[in-house]
Scaffold this motif. Structure first.
Motif, PDB file in Angstrom:
ATOM      1  N   ASP A 155      -3.318   4.530  -1.936  1.00  0.00           N
ATOM      2  CA  ASP A 155      -4.303   3.709  -1.230  1.00  0.00           C
ATOM      3  C   ASP A 155      -4.823   4.387   0.030  1.00  0.00           C
ATOM      4  O   ASP A 155      -5.949   4.138   0.463  1.00  0.00           O
ATOM      5  CB  ASP A 155      -3.671   2.369  -0.840  1.00  0.00           C
TER       6      ASP A 155
ATOM      7  N   ASN B 176     -16.912   3.681   8.960  1.00  0.00           N
ATOM      8  CA  ASN B 176     -16.964   4.814   8.045  1.00  0.00           C
ATOM      9  C   ASN B 176     -17.639   6.014   8.703  1.00  0.00           C
ATOM     10  O   ASN B 176     -18.656   5.871   9.390  1.00  0.00           O
ATOM     11  CB  ASN B 176     -17.732   4.434   6.768  1.00  0.00           C
TER      12      ASN B 176
ATOM     13  N   SER C 113      -6.287  -0.035   7.246  1.00  0.00           N
ATOM     14  CA  SER C 113      -6.215  -1.453   6.875  1.00  0.00           C
ATOM     15  C   SER C 113      -7.591  -2.055   6.619  1.00  0.00           C
ATOM     16  O   SER C 113      -8.633  -1.433   6.842  1.00  0.00           O
ATOM     17  CB  SER C 113      -5.532  -2.235   8.003  1.00  0.00           C
ATOM     18  N   LYS C 114      -7.583  -3.306   6.173  1.00  0.00           N
ATOM     19  CA  LYS C 114      -8.834  -4.035   5.933  1.00  0.00           C
ATOM     20  C   LYS C 114      -9.634  -4.217   7.213  1.00  0.00           C
ATOM     21  O   LYS C 114     -10.849  -4.442   7.163  1.00  0.00           O
ATOM     22  CB  LYS C 114      -8.526  -5.409   5.320  1.00  0.00           C
TER      23      LYS C 114
ATOM     24  N   LYS D 297       0.837  -1.199   0.000  1.00  0.00           N
ATOM     25  CA  LYS D 297       0.000   0.000   0.000  1.00  0.00           C
ATOM     26  C   LYS D 297       0.876   1.255   0.000  1.00  0.00           C
ATOM     27  O   LYS D 297       1.976   1.261   0.539  1.00  0.00           O
ATOM     28  CB  LYS D 297      -0.906   0.028   1.242  1.00  0.00           C
TER      29      LYS D 297
ATOM     30  N   SER E 169     -11.769   1.755  -4.236  1.00  0.00           N
ATOM     31  CA  SER E 169     -11.040   1.350  -3.036  1.00  0.00           C
ATOM     32  C   SER E 169     -10.247   2.527  -2.496  1.00  0.00           C
ATOM     33  O   SER E 169      -9.645   3.278  -3.273  1.00  0.00           O
ATOM     34  CB  SER E 169     -10.081   0.197  -3.363  1.00  0.00           C
TER      35      SER E 169
ATOM     36  N   GLN F 250     -13.463   4.437   2.634  1.00  0.00           N
ATOM     37  CA  GLN F 250     -13.781   4.745   4.022  1.00  0.00           C
ATOM     38  C   GLN F 250     -13.083   6.047   4.422  1.00  0.00           C
ATOM     39  O   GLN F 250     -11.871   6.192   4.228  1.00  0.00           O
ATOM     40  CB  GLN F 250     -13.338   3.615   4.954  1.00  0.00           C
TER      41      GLN F 250
ATOM     42  N   SER G  21     -10.711  -2.148   9.115  1.00  0.00           N
ATOM     43  CA  SER G  21     -11.712  -1.088   9.291  1.00  0.00           C
ATOM     44  C   SER G  21     -12.613  -0.921   8.067  1.00  0.00           C
ATOM     45  O   SER G  21     -13.207   0.133   7.870  1.00  0.00           O
ATOM     46  CB  SER G  21     -11.024   0.251   9.587  1.00  0.00           C
ATOM     47  N   ASP G  22     -12.741  -1.977   7.250  1.00  0.00           N
ATOM     48  CA  ASP G  22     -13.501  -1.850   5.999  1.00  0.00           C
ATOM     49  C   ASP G  22     -14.975  -1.500   6.197  1.00  0.00           C
ATOM     50  O   ASP G  22     -15.613  -1.001   5.264  1.00  0.00           O
ATOM     51  CB  ASP G  22     -13.391  -3.140   5.183  1.00  0.00           C
ATOM     52  N   PHE G  23     -15.543  -1.767   7.371  1.00  0.00           N
ATOM     53  CA  PHE G  23     -16.953  -1.416   7.614  1.00  0.00           C
ATOM     54  C   PHE G  23     -17.068  -0.312   8.661  1.00  0.00           C
ATOM     55  O   PHE G  23     -18.110  -0.102   9.265  1.00  0.00           O
ATOM     56  CB  PHE G  23     -17.749  -2.651   8.035  1.00  0.00           C
TER      57      PHE G  23
ATOM     58  N   LYS H 131      -8.730   4.588   1.540  1.00  0.00           N
ATOM     59  CA  LYS H 131      -8.865   4.990   2.939  1.00  0.00           C
ATOM     60  C   LYS H 131      -8.408   6.439   3.081  1.00  0.00           C
ATOM     61  O   LYS H 131      -7.308   6.797   2.633  1.00  0.00           O
ATOM     62  CB  LYS H 131      -7.968   4.117   3.840  1.00  0.00           C
TER      63      LYS H 131
ATOM     64  N   ASN I 228     -16.584   2.010  -2.021  1.00  0.00           N
ATOM     65  CA  ASN I 228     -15.690   1.273  -1.130  1.00  0.00           C
ATOM     66  C   ASN I 228     -14.545   2.144  -0.633  1.00  0.00           C
ATOM     67  O   ASN I 228     -13.411   1.707  -0.496  1.00  0.00           O
ATOM     68  CB  ASN I 228     -15.137   0.017  -1.821  1.00  0.00           C
TER      69      ASN I 228
END
Length: 260
Positions: A87, A240, A233-234, A9, A136, A181, A236-238, A138, A179
């Motif tokens: 990223d 937001n 990182s992944k 990343k 994608s 966040q 915290s994908d949900f 962050k 997607n």
């Protein structure tokens, strides 16, 4: 720990040349991210890059003012051309003017808003345009306890950080379908070179912070690294539109009774 890995990343950290920005950047690098640092002072940027590279971290730097939209457009394009897709964006660049509201020059008020709020908007827009295409990304905005509280002498800073909190929520709402966040970190009071002069025994403000913080101490800049890695990182994908306050518990309490 793959859930928290940032290997492969690229992370842009604005104002990542010192203090809390440097601590968060170092945390991201330890998790595997390639660092892209921005600053406005060539010497500070070079010193920061030397520091990062002394640990073997991949790091590069760009000199420009985040409030200059043309410069931001050009430099974000250069970053992606020279390093690949961005990223992670950490909007850390910021300033503060400690002046009573009735005495603060309007130009100073505007400058704080420009750097702390408008600059984050400019950078987020440019980076997000590319993140939207890739579906994608962050984005982390560095807010403050002044996103929630008032204090004497910081009207411009509190206005900017309060606005940044709401910008975080709005951008999260707009870009979640792609997607992306967008979250914030609200640091409490940390032991940095900037606070060193007042972190001495007998200083009233030092005593105030220690007594006001349930943890009973100033934060260590490294305490921010874990939150920065989590939000990048992944893991915290949900997550937001949230502001995570790393403050030793200050916002959780109204303080100790005077007779304790």
């Amino acid at each position: 720990m793959e859930l928290f890995s940032l290997k492969g990343k690229r992370a842009v950290i604005t104002g990542g040349t010192h203090g809390l920005g440097m601590a968060m950047a170092e945390g991201l690098a330890k998790a595997g991210a390639e660092l892209i640092i921005t600053g406005t002072t060539p010497q500070k940027l070079e010193e920061a890059l030397e520091y990062y590279k002394s640990f073997g971290f991949a790091a590069s730097g760009y000199i420009f003012d985040v409030t200059d939209e043309t410069a931001a457009i050009d430099n974000v394009a250069r970053m992606e051309e020279e390093h690949g897709p961005i990223d992670i964006l950490v909007n850390n660049a910021g300033i503060i003017k400690r002046v009573l509201a009735v005495d603060m020059p309007i130009e100073d008020f505007r400058r704080v808003i420009e750097v702390d709020l408008v600059g984050a908007f400019i950078m987020s827009r440019q980076v997000a345009k590319r993140m939207i295409e890739r579906r994608s990304g962050k984005i982390i905005n560095i807010c403050s306890m002044m996103s929630e509280l008032g204090r004497t002498n910081v009207s411009a800073y509190a206005s900017a950080k309060g606005g940044l909190k709401m910008l975080t929520k709005n951008l999260a709402t707009e870009w979640a379908p792609y997607n992306i966040q967008v979250n914030g970190i609200g640091p409490g009071y940390f032991a940095t070179s900037q606070t060193e002069p007042i972190r001495v025994d007998g200083n009233p403000f030092n005593e105030f912070i220690i007594s006001r913080t349930p943890a009973g101490k100033w934060g260590d800049p490294e305490d921010l690294a874990g939150t920065a890695v989590f939000l990048s990182s992944k893991a915290s994908d949900f997550v937001n539109g949230q502001i995570i306050y790393v403050d030793g518990g200050i916002l959780a309490t109204i303080g100790k009774p005077s007779n304790e």
